[in-house]
Design a protein around this motif. Structure first.
Motif, PDB file in Angstrom:
ATOM      1  N   MET A   1      29.943  36.090  40.620  1.00  0.00           N
ATOM      2  CA  MET A   1      30.005  36.655  39.271  1.00  0.00           C
ATOM      3  C   MET A   1      28.847  36.133  38.433  1.00  0.00           C
ATOM      4  SD  MET A   1      34.070  36.637  38.320  1.00  0.00           S
ATOM      5  CE  MET A   1      34.159  34.843  38.421  1.00  0.00           C
ATOM      6  N   LYS A   2      28.271  37.039  37.626  1.00  0.00           N
ATOM      7  CA  LYS A   2      27.145  36.667  36.769  1.00  0.00           C
ATOM      8  C   LYS A   2      27.650  36.368  35.365  1.00  0.00           C
ATOM      9  CE  LYS A   2      24.662  39.781  34.806  1.00  0.00           C
ATOM     10  NZ  LYS A   2      23.742  40.896  34.489  1.00  0.00           N
TER      11      LYS A   2
ATOM     12  N   ASP B   1      29.605  39.569  34.473  1.00  0.00           N
ATOM     13  CA  ASP B   1      29.141  40.853  35.011  1.00  0.00           C
ATOM     14  C   ASP B   1      28.987  41.880  33.890  1.00  0.00           C
ATOM     15  OD1 ASP B   1      29.053  39.780  37.545  1.00  0.00           O
ATOM     16  OD2 ASP B   1      31.060  40.468  38.080  1.00  0.00           O
TER      17      ASP B   1
END
Length: 225
Positions: free
Chosen positions: A1-2, A32
């Motif tokens: 996950m960003k 995200d």
């Protein structure tokens, strides 16, 4: 996950080099590119007057900020919240300039501009020659502006989060009309389009008979010419 952080500031003026100070900081956590609901928001006593022209923009007067913490008291909380993640802002050099001036003045580490994502730059690339203020982008993307009577940093962050998502392709940016290229395969098509093909069930005898009856009712079908 960003993880990334979208943030905004309100200030007493336009230039920290001439003594202008930060009076409000708001930051939203994105995972995200979608808001998680976690945020950081503080009002700050600037230890100086707020010119009337600045108050007309954000709605704050010095009386509103009496008793609020000084920047040095909230700096560590802000740095802990943003961590080392990407920092997103609209006209980001303005916010980075003010935050770094404040952080430097109280002996804290400044924000590395390599982390900076400027949504104004993104918008100008996508809509060259058009107005790209936050208000203009909200109107372009049909985002509700009814609550934005002044430049409140937290509300601006929430609006910018919606704008940023649209600039990055929207909630369904993985969906598209791509078809398998020559030499491509179904797996790569699924990745591009976000679709998972489902096999069609074999028609039963009744369905086949109904289809044949329908075809026989068509006069001079083109497939028989």
């Amino acid at each position: 996950m960003k993880r990334s952080i979208l943030f905004d500031t309100e200030t007493t003026g336009l230039d920290p080099a001439t003594g202008d100070r930060v009076i409000e900081i708001a930051a939203l956590e994105l995972i995200d590119d979608l808001p998680t609901g976690r945020n950081f928001h503080v009002l700050i006593n600037p230890e100086r007057d707020i010119p009337p022209e600045a108050s007309r923009v954000h709605g704050f007067t010095l009386a509103d900020l009496e008793g609020k913490p000084l920047f040095a008291a909230v700096a560590d909380g802000f740095l802990e919240f943003v961590g080392e993640d990407v920092l997103i802002a609209h006209n980001a050099p303005f916010d980075f300039g003010f935050m770094n001036a404040e952080l430097s003045a109280c002996g804290r580490p400044t924000l590395d501009r390599a982390r900076m994502v400027d949504t104004l730059v993104l918008a100008k690339k996508r809509f060259p020659g058009l107005p790209n203020s936050l208000d203009a982008l909200c109107r372009r993307f049909s985002i509700d502006l009814s609550e934005r009577t002044t430049h409140n940093a937290l509300l601006d962050c929430k609006l910018l989060a919606e704008v940023y998502l649209e600039l990055m392709g929207g909630r369904q940016r993985g969906l598209g009309l791509a078809t398998p290229a020559a030499g491509g395969n179904v797996a790569s098509y699924q990745i591009q389009s976000g679709r998972i093909p489902r096999p069609m069930p074999e028609p039963d005898e009744a369905t086949l008979a109904a289809h044949a009856a329908f075809l026989s009712s068509i006069k001079s079908p083109i497939w028989q010419r």
